[in-house]
Every structure is written in structure tokens, then in C-alpha cells.
Design an enzyme around this catalytic site. Sequence first.
Site: not given
Lengths: 303, 303
Positions: B60, B62, B64-65, B140, B211, B269
Site C-alpha cells: 500500500h 503509506h 512506511d511501505h 486497512h 498492514d 510491523h
Amino acid sequence: MKLTILGCHSATPKTTTHPTAQILEIKNHSFLIDCGEGTQVQMRKYKVKFSKIKRIFISHLHGDHVFGLIGLISTFRLLNRETELTVYGPKGIKELIVTQLRLSESFAGYPIKFHELSTKKSELIFEDKKVAVYTIPLKHRIYTNGFLFKEKLGERKLNMTEISKYAEIEICDYQNLKNGKDYKLGNGEIIQNKNLTSDPNKPLSYAFCSDTMYHEPIVPIIQEVDLLYHEATFLKDKEDLALKTKHSTAQQAAMIAKKANVAKLILGHFSNRYKDLNEFKIEATKEFINTYLAEEGKTFSIG
Amino acid sequence: MKLTILGCHSATPKTTTHPTAQILEIKNHSFLIDCGEGTQVQMRKYKVKFSKIKRIFISHLHGDHVFGLIGLISTFRLLNRETELTVYGPKGIKELIVTQLRLSESFAGYPIKFHELSTKKSELIFEDKKVAVYTIPLKHRIYTNGFLFKEKLGERKLNMTEISKYAEIEICDYQNLKNGKDYKLGNGEIIQNKNLTSDPNKPLSYAFCSDTMYHEPIVPIIQEVDLLYHEATFLKDKEDLALKTKHSTAQQAAMIAKKANVAKLILGHFSNRYKDLNEFKIEATKEFINTYLAEEGKTFSIG
């Protein structure tokens, strides 16, 4: 004034070398200059207070100077930041950040102002009572600015030994004296300001010049700065490559320092191909003796 | 099959904790799964060969990914990459990368294919003779997929002891035997394939689920995988926060593992708020005994 180097290598971040980022502490400001990938981690490593960063200056939109910005902006939100952030950088920097926020369905959560730059002349982009920041138009493969950070001339300094000789001068008069006004005694006599105060400290200045090829037009702009950071991606043996990629050699950086009669030069933006960075210092000091190498985590005092 | 954890913490990268990224080695492929900021540095630290990465799977958008993807793509160019790269990720991932390349006046220099995902059903997104990759629709705050990596059933294994009893079976017959065909001797006698070969190895499978909130619809998709990586951002004491932010607790991850009857569970995570990660293991093993914690730099063998 203090400069802390968070990263001083070009191009690709590696485990021990990081792309450009610096913290300049000047008159209560903490300015972040450039923000390559991993800058937020370097900030943590070297104990930079995230909440102190209110203004970020981005020289150009090549990845090794800006890929860490969206991560830092996102982290500010996770830290519940509320204070405004101003980002100075080339036209397009707003699109760069806003696109990433939109696609990740995120928001900053605090006000971000983008001050986009596009002129090719040196211009004043920020000032308050104590500090002024000007762009330094550089010559690189993409639109790029260096930044000149100047303290403003401070107030005159009170000479308390002299002042104490005059019982009638009170604390409420001090600001006028700091501002340079003469003092008129009750008997009408004028005491000249220069007899009650001394000159303010010399205002300090720092010039950040990265990335750029050898470019003499910057010399008058950075004339006599206390500290010049000038990129030196290559040594003289790669002068052709420097020209082709619009970077500088250590010798060229030193020649700029000499022509501008700066007090001190720091070299950085080293290509990862060089293992022994001391060669940069050796090459540069032939032209300009007061040369230092940028080093991750190192803090340089200015003035 | 081997899984190497490059980062397994949520949100903000810190000096000792990095956001999500994993390398899955499966049948000669090295798949990169997610790519938080700093992933390329983690790849160097743990000796991942950059040239082996041909397919990247992004769960996805976001930060942090995905914030490390543009840096990695840029570094591939600096390494003079020529081979094609395929990026699988949510619709918008192409715009994310292309916008950044355009604004930095850069180009990849090698072909990049974007395989953008938008359906909410599990679908086959890559296969070759030995491997198939399916999406796992997760729940998510933003459109998110996990990924199911499955080996295909291999060829039957030759039983050389039996085969050697028949002088007339030659090397050129072996492929037919591997494919399951019986062998007809010159005298017309049929030797059944099962007498000359044994069953192929059981195909292995790995499911990456991050996530996501607790989401039972994934159970049939990941049923009996050999390894499940399931996010566990929080412990049970923060179940409300998990629900609000659409993340999972360690207990919930373990419940999914139990319901899907997987062989082994890895949690990751982790929220940076937790200092003692062992609590995640303690909580999860109450539901599902064969639970391990993701750990940066650690390689897990699958099967």
C-alpha cells in the site's frame, strides 16, 4: 552560529555514507539544509530536536538532496506537530510533496508553506530582525540554488563601566543607547553614544553551495563569508567528469574560496568512488589553506 | 525458500528500527516486498544483490511501505541497470514514481513496468513455470494487498535405484518419467511411473499480510501456508487503537494463523512504543504456539 553535517556524500546512500543534509543553528533558528533519503534517521542519530525545525531549504530536486523530505514531513505529523513549516525550494517542490501526500491519503496535520523559487538572480527569501537568507544561483544540470545565511548587524554593546559614571542614566535608557542614540544629561550636556557603547559583534555569514560546477558568478555573492561549504564531488583527475556532470573538483571549490576571500572552506558531496577523502583536503589546500572536510555528525562553529 | 527481514517496524524510521521491507528468495527469484525509507541501505547492510531484484511488490502507499522506492529506483540507474523492473502495487504507484522522476528531471534508464492493482478480490498477478503470486485483499485505512507466494508442484523425482534396473531406459526418457508417464519396455511390458519415480517435494508457500486489521476473509486464501507474516502493530492492551487505526494486535494475528492452520507465524510491523518485543510473542503463543518475531537482518527458512 553552528553547522552540523548530517550527510555529505553524493548520490546513493550507503551504510556509512549519507546524502546531503545539514543543520544550521543561527540566532535561535535551526535551519535544515537539503534532505536526502534517511535524513530523519541522521537527525535522530545526532540528536537534532525535530520541533526546532521550522524552515527547510532545498537546493534542488535531485534525489540525494530531497528524497528524505516526504518522510520527515510525515514523521512531523506522527509527532503531533502543530507549528507551521516553511519549505524553500525550486518550483515543483510543492507538487512533489503534495502528490505523495495525496496518493498515500495522508495529510500533514500542521500548516506547510511552500516558498517556490524560480529566479536566476540572488534574492532575499527570508528575514527577521536578526537573520537574512538569500539564494545563491548555482550552475548544475537542474535549476539549483545555494543559500547565503547572514546575521544582521546587532545592537551596540553597553559599556557598563562608562555608563555607571552617570547616575542619571537608567535601565529604561539602555535600549536607546543600544540603538546608537547619544545621551543628554539633565544639565544639557550631550554624551556621545560611542563613549557609552562599543561596536556590535561582526555579523557572521554562512554560504552553502551544492550542487554546482565551477561558477565564478557566485564569487561576489559569497564574498568574505565566515564559512563556505562548497561541493567537491571529484578530484582534479576527474575534471572532465566534473564538467560533464556539472559538479566541481576540490581544486575548483578552493579557487572559489580564494577568489571570494572567505574565512574558511568546508568541502563535501564526495563521490562514493573515493576511499581516502584526505586527498580532497590535500588538493584544495594548495589553493586555499583554511580548508576542512565535511564529516558526518561533525559540528563546525562559525566565527 | 528464504525470507530476510530488512525492516519490521511501523511508521517512523529510527536509528535502530526500520520500516517494512523483506526479501523473499523463491525458485531463483529475489522478490522485494515493500520498500520503506532507507530500504536500499538495509539491502546493502544485509548484502542483498541489487541486480537480482526484478520484481517489487508494494502492499500500500503509506510512507512506511513505499517512501524508499524512488531512492532504490534511482540507485538502480546509478548502478547502470539495464534489466527490466516490474513494480506491483496499488493504483497510483506509477504516478508516485513518475512524478518524482519528472520533477527531478531524471529517468530510470532501464525499463520499468508498473502493474497497478485495484480489485478487491484475490487475483493472480505473476506466474512462471515454478512460482505464482496472488494478492491477498487486506483491510486497512487505504487500499492494501498482502501477497501470497506459492511454488508450483514440481516434477516427479527419479528413483535411480529402480531406473538402473532397466538397461533400456535412457537419459532421453527421464523427462517423460519426471512428467509422470509410465515406461513401456521393448517386450511390451508397462512399468508404472510410480515404480520409477517418487512424489515431487510439497510446494511451499509464503503469505505476507501487512498492514491490516483483524480480517477473517483472508483465512481461506492463506490456508495452510508454510509461513505467514502477519502484522502486529499493537499488543492486546491497545486493541481499541488497533481497531481505530485498522491494525492488528499480536493476539489477533495469532488467531488468524490458527484459523488458517498455517505452519509458522512471524509477527512484525511493531509500533515503536514497545521496548520489549518479547511481549508480542508471549501474547501470540497463547493462541498459536509456532510464533516468531520478525527481526531486522534475520533470515527465516521456509519449509
